[in-house]
Design a protein around this motif. Structure first.
Motif, PDB file in Angstrom:
ATOM      1  N   GLU A 245      -3.319 -60.081 -20.272  1.00 30.16           N
ATOM      2  CA  GLU A 245      -2.869 -58.698 -20.503  1.00 30.16           C
ATOM      3  C   GLU A 245      -3.234 -57.985 -19.221  1.00 30.16           C
ATOM      4  OE1 GLU A 245      -5.071 -57.313 -23.988  1.00 30.16           O
ATOM      5  OE2 GLU A 245      -4.073 -58.412 -25.448  1.00 30.16           O
ATOM      6  N   ARG A 246      -4.387 -57.858 -18.717  1.00 33.60           N
ATOM      7  CA  ARG A 246      -4.838 -57.206 -17.384  1.00 33.60           C
ATOM      8  C   ARG A 246      -3.531 -57.477 -16.359  1.00 33.60           C
ATOM      9  NH1 ARG A 246     -10.469 -56.380 -18.353  1.00 33.60           N
ATOM     10  NH2 ARG A 246     -10.870 -58.577 -18.137  1.00 33.60           N
ATOM     11  N   MET A 247      -3.370 -59.025 -16.161  1.00 30.89           N
ATOM     12  CA  MET A 247      -2.405 -59.285 -15.398  1.00 30.89           C
ATOM     13  C   MET A 247      -0.834 -58.727 -15.479  1.00 30.89           C
ATOM     14  SD  MET A 247      -2.950 -63.133 -14.034  1.00 30.89           S
ATOM     15  CE  MET A 247      -4.305 -63.879 -14.908  1.00 30.89           C
ATOM     16  N   THR A 248      -0.392 -58.404 -16.993  1.00 26.76           N
ATOM     17  CA  THR A 248       0.607 -58.085 -17.192  1.00 26.76           C
ATOM     18  C   THR A 248       0.731 -56.479 -16.890  1.00 26.76           C
ATOM     19  OG1 THR A 248       0.500 -59.403 -19.188  1.00 26.76           O
ATOM     20  CG2 THR A 248       2.113 -57.877 -19.281  1.00 26.76           C
ATOM     21  N   VAL A 249      -0.228 -55.972 -16.983  1.00 26.48           N
ATOM     22  CA  VAL A 249      -0.059 -54.510 -16.528  1.00 26.48           C
ATOM     23  C   VAL A 249      -0.188 -54.213 -15.073  1.00 26.48           C
ATOM     24  CG1 VAL A 249      -1.907 -52.407 -16.432  1.00 26.48           C
ATOM     25  CG2 VAL A 249      -1.676 -53.710 -18.437  1.00 26.48           C
ATOM     26  N   ALA A 250      -0.904 -54.984 -14.287  1.00 26.37           N
ATOM     27  CA  ALA A 250      -0.720 -55.097 -12.954  1.00 26.37           C
ATOM     28  C   ALA A 250       0.622 -55.766 -12.312  1.00 26.37           C
ATOM     29  CB  ALA A 250      -1.832 -56.195 -12.308  1.00 26.37           C
ATOM     30  N   ALA A 251       1.193 -56.426 -13.270  1.00 26.49           N
ATOM     31  CA  ALA A 251       2.561 -57.217 -12.806  1.00 26.49           C
ATOM     32  C   ALA A 251       3.461 -56.106 -12.967  1.00 26.49           C
ATOM     33  CB  ALA A 251       2.899 -58.460 -13.496  1.00 26.49           C
ATOM     34  N   GLU A 252       3.275 -55.176 -14.130  1.00 29.25           N
ATOM     35  CA  GLU A 252       4.331 -54.175 -14.256  1.00 29.25           C
ATOM     36  C   GLU A 252       4.391 -53.173 -13.383  1.00 29.25           C
ATOM     37  OE1 GLU A 252       3.794 -54.484 -19.251  1.00 29.25           O
ATOM     38  OE2 GLU A 252       3.571 -52.567 -18.273  1.00 29.25           O
ATOM     39  N   GLN A 253       3.163 -52.934 -12.836  1.00 27.45           N
ATOM     40  CA  GLN A 253       2.920 -52.026 -11.612  1.00 27.45           C
ATOM     41  C   GLN A 253       3.798 -52.402 -10.423  1.00 27.45           C
ATOM     42  OE1 GLN A 253       1.488 -48.922 -11.764  1.00 27.45           O
ATOM     43  NE2 GLN A 253       1.188 -49.493 -13.936  1.00 27.45           N
ATOM     44  N   VAL A 254       3.327 -53.926 -10.033  1.00 26.52           N
ATOM     45  CA  VAL A 254       4.093 -54.442  -9.104  1.00 26.52           C
ATOM     46  C   VAL A 254       5.634 -54.449  -9.000  1.00 26.52           C
ATOM     47  CG1 VAL A 254       4.665 -56.617  -7.917  1.00 26.52           C
ATOM     48  CG2 VAL A 254       2.126 -56.078  -8.622  1.00 26.52           C
ATOM     49  N   ALA A 255       6.202 -54.575 -10.572  1.00 23.68           N
ATOM     50  CA  ALA A 255       7.608 -54.459 -10.786  1.00 23.68           C
ATOM     51  C   ALA A 255       8.140 -53.033 -10.377  1.00 23.68           C
ATOM     52  CB  ALA A 255       7.880 -54.932 -12.153  1.00 23.68           C
ATOM     53  N   ASP A 258       4.590 -50.785  -6.675  1.00 26.68           N
ATOM     54  CA  ASP A 258       3.183 -50.731  -6.294  1.00 26.68           C
ATOM     55  C   ASP A 258       2.544 -52.065  -5.814  1.00 26.68           C
ATOM     56  OD1 ASP A 258       0.627 -50.119  -5.767  1.00 26.68           O
ATOM     57  OD2 ASP A 258       0.109 -49.313  -7.664  1.00 26.68           O
ATOM     58  N   LEU A 259       2.948 -52.150  -4.503  1.00 28.92           N
ATOM     59  CA  LEU A 259       2.305 -53.588  -4.253  1.00 28.92           C
ATOM     60  C   LEU A 259       0.926 -53.511  -3.627  1.00 28.92           C
ATOM     61  CD1 LEU A 259       5.465 -54.449  -1.951  1.00 28.92           C
ATOM     62  CD2 LEU A 259       5.069 -55.422  -4.178  1.00 28.92           C
ATOM     63  N   SER A 260       0.334 -52.625  -3.940  1.00 27.22           N
ATOM     64  CA  SER A 260      -1.324 -52.662  -3.599  1.00 27.22           C
ATOM     65  C   SER A 260      -1.829 -53.248  -4.905  1.00 27.22           C
ATOM     66  CB  SER A 260      -1.733 -51.063  -3.312  1.00 27.22           C
ATOM     67  OG  SER A 260      -1.522 -50.461  -4.920  1.00 27.22           O
ATOM     68  N   ALA A 281       1.960 -64.333  -4.067  1.00 28.99           N
ATOM     69  CA  ALA A 281       3.386 -63.810  -4.261  1.00 28.99           C
ATOM     70  C   ALA A 281       3.350 -62.361  -3.737  1.00 28.99           C
ATOM     71  CB  ALA A 281       3.717 -63.903  -5.623  1.00 28.99           C
ATOM     72  N   VAL A 282       2.564 -61.612  -4.413  1.00 29.59           N
ATOM     73  CA  VAL A 282       2.690 -60.067  -3.917  1.00 29.59           C
ATOM     74  C   VAL A 282       2.217 -59.709  -2.452  1.00 29.59           C
ATOM     75  CG1 VAL A 282       1.109 -57.757  -4.224  1.00 29.59           C
ATOM     76  CG2 VAL A 282       1.996 -59.349  -6.090  1.00 29.59           C
ATOM     77  N   LYS A 283       1.506 -60.593  -1.846  1.00 26.07           N
ATOM     78  CA  LYS A 283       1.151 -60.589  -0.394  1.00 26.07           C
ATOM     79  C   LYS A 283       2.385 -60.971   0.348  1.00 26.07           C
ATOM     80  CE  LYS A 283      -2.146 -62.795   2.614  1.00 26.07           C
ATOM     81  NZ  LYS A 283      -2.894 -63.850   2.618  1.00 26.07           N
ATOM     82  N   GLU A 284       3.075 -62.009  -0.020  1.00 24.37           N
ATOM     83  CA  GLU A 284       4.471 -62.407   0.426  1.00 24.37           C
ATOM     84  C   GLU A 284       5.416 -61.329   0.381  1.00 24.37           C
ATOM     85  OE1 GLU A 284       5.177 -65.247   2.499  1.00 24.37           O
ATOM     86  OE2 GLU A 284       2.838 -65.090   2.372  1.00 24.37           O
ATOM     87  N   ILE A 285       5.374 -60.747  -1.036  1.00 25.06           N
ATOM     88  CA  ILE A 285       6.353 -59.565  -1.147  1.00 25.06           C
ATOM     89  C   ILE A 285       6.262 -58.491  -0.091  1.00 25.06           C
ATOM     90  CG2 ILE A 285       7.491 -57.880  -2.807  1.00 25.06           C
ATOM     91  CD1 ILE A 285       6.972 -59.974  -5.127  1.00 25.06           C
ATOM     92  N   SER A 286       4.848 -58.073  -0.175  1.00 28.68           N
ATOM     93  CA  SER A 286       4.526 -56.882   0.810  1.00 28.68           C
ATOM     94  C   SER A 286       4.964 -57.383   2.152  1.00 28.68           C
ATOM     95  CB  SER A 286       2.996 -56.727   0.944  1.00 28.68           C
ATOM     96  OG  SER A 286       2.254 -57.252  -0.492  1.00 28.68           O
TER      97      SER A 286
END
Ligand code: ADP
Length: 513
Positions: A245-255, A258-260, A281-286
């Protein structure tokens, strides 16, 4: 504008999230565990409670056989009475043994009455006689079952046993159960030819207390186990789903851009691995995002500068009559060339790296190609004081895409010229080694710091981030080199020492004719 963009993205991410419906891990696990435990308990219940009577009866029947066989073997035993006492107590059966004279019952020699459901000790003599008769008629062995119900005590002549039977009957009736007993008799003969009738009375129904206790126990056990299973499942599902659930929230933010965001590596191995992958993945996207921003900044700067200069010189030449000079026209020409080389580099890179353009392998004279390219180049650069030397020992042929390889050499040479030192010399060297030809382009310039070396092949990477015009390249030269050499599966690299110079090299297979 920015805000509406972010909220638009957020809405889209939320809509996608909303569209994904289904049963959650928590509900699934709790339901699954509970149903599983219930099924297990149901099976145990079936055998231990529902089938209890049947299993009990089967066991008792084999006990009955054991008792009868025991008596048969001890019929000559002078201590038959003691033996029967032990048997009666240990097997919970009533035993009566009568002498048989001419087919009818004589005196009773053994009488063991240990059970409250006994029939044989309370029925009258005629009934017992009829049992004996039936046994003789059936060939020496006879068994009959009785189901004790209220007022079903017709078989029991003696009135004083009725209340006891009725008492048992009442207890069980309350639960809708019956008491089943069996009377079994056998005609035995001793060594002297005397005949005996053995009567055994056995109860087939477990006492109601056992039944009741079992049922109660199972009710408590079922309640306890189902609650424990549900709690257990709840705990585990929480442990699994919480990080998700925590990851989903963070992933929504990334979507939402918010790449931080970082994904906490917690829980089980799989969730930790997932978090690690998402972080990567986020590091690569950033990185890509930074590159994109850098690209927009650089490209807009690099395109804007020559365009401004071209427009400025052109306006000046149009408006001020004296400024219409060949030098100013040259400025316009130089800037246009810079612009077109930048655009060409961008196009080349996308062509080569996207895999649209594949090499056209042909055999050509590698040495000859380099020589002619270098001659063209050095004539142009001689005026600016550059000295380019080409060292080779023999003519080498390779099978490759000639124009691609020449582009590689051209890019390496341009860099060497751009970055070489005061002596303005560049050395191109062709060497033969283990069936491979190695071409190196060496300059005497500033060199590259070891920490920058791994990155110089990346797109838009520039060691010197300031846009000095002298070294203002597109930042694409080496990434084009890498893409082209990778298309040829060629090895390549650089050796560089700070303030001594750099040597870029690549190797191709020699074509043996
Ligand atoms: P650019 O167009 O900026 O030269 P390149 O991809 O060709 O882009 O090179 C990437 C970076 O690598 C350059 O910005 C420069 O810092 C470094 N570099 C490339 N060749 C040399 C060289 N011969 N000597 C020193 N640095 C070099």
């Amino acid at each position: 504008m920015k805000n509406s963009d972010a909220s638009g993205k957020h809405n889209r991410a939320w809509r996608i999230y909303q569209r994904v419906r289904g049963v959650g891990i928590r509900r699934q696990l709790v339901l699954g565990f509970t149903v599983f435990v219930l099924i297990c308990l149901l099976i145990v219940w079936f055998f231990q409670v529902f089938m209890l009577d049947y299993i009990y009866e089967k066991t008792k029947l084999s006990e009955l056989d054991d008792v009868l066989s025991g008596i048969e073997m001890n019929i000559n035993n002078p201590e038959l009475d003691d033996f029967c006492s032990d048997l009666a107590v240990s097997h919970d059966v009533c035993i009566s043994i009568y002498e048989v004279d001419q087919g009818s019952l004589g005196g009773r020699i053994v009488s063991k009455d240990v059970s409250p459901t006994c029939i044989i000790h309370y029925v009258d003599e005629q009934t017992l006689d009829s049992y004996c008769e039936q046994t003789i008629r059936s060939g020496g062995s006879w068994t009959k079952r009785y189901s004790l119900r209220r007022k079903s005590s017709d078989h029991m002549g003696e009135q004083d046993i009725v209340p006891e039977v009725e008492k048992i009957e009442d207890d069980n009736k309350a639960k809708g159960r019956r008491v089943v007993v069996a009377v079994s008799s056998r005609i035995l003969e001793n060594d002297y030819g005397d005949q005996f009738a053995v009567f055994i009375n056995i109860c087939f129904t477990p006492v109601s207390a056992i039944h009741q206790t079992r049922t109660m126990q199972f009710a408590y056990i079922t309640f306890g186990m189902v609650t424990a299973a549900a709690m257990f499942a709840w705990y585990f599902s929480k442990k699994i789903s919480k990080p998700l659930e925590r990851m989903t929230v963070a992933a929504e933010q990334v979507a939402c851009g918010d790449l931080s965001q970082t994904f906490k590596e917690e829980g089980y191995l799989e969730t930790r691995r997932l978090a690690k992958t998402l972080n990567y993945a986020v590091k690569e996207i950033s990185k890509t995002d930074n590159l994109r921003k850098e690209l927009i900044a650089n490209v807009s700067h690099d395109l804007r500068t020559p365009l401004t200069l071209i427009a400025g010189y052109a306006e000046m030449m149009r408006d001020i009559p004296g400024e219409n000079t060949p030098e100013n026209s040259q400025h316009i020409i130089d800037e246009s060339r810079r612009l077109s080389s930048l655009v060409n580099d961008m196009l080349d890179y996308s062509k080569y790296s996207s895999g649209i353009l594949l090499p056209d392998f042909t055999v050509f004279n590698f040495t000859q190609s380099i020589r002619s390219t270098m001659n063209r180049y050095s004539e142009l650069l001689k005026k600016e004081g550059f000295y380019i030397e080409f060292k080779y020992s023999e003519e080498i042929f390779v099978k490759a895409d000639e124009s691609m390889i020449l582009q590689v050499i051209y890019n390496l040479l341009s860099n060497a010229i751009n970055y070489t030192g005061e002596d303005k010399t560049v050395l191109i060297e062709q060497e033969l080694k283990d069936g491979k030809v190695r071409l190196s382009v060496t300059d005497t310039g500033v060199g590259i710091a070891p920490e920058d070396i791994p990155f110089i092949w990346d797109r838009y990477y520039k060691v010197d981030k300031t846009h000095r015009r002298a070294t203002a390249g597109s930042g694409l030269g080496l990434s084009i080199v890498r893409a082209l050499l990778q298309l040829h599966s060629a090895s390549f690299g650089v050796e560089s020492t700070r303030d001594v110079g750099s040597s870029f090299w690549f190797e191709l297979d020699v074509f043996e004719q």
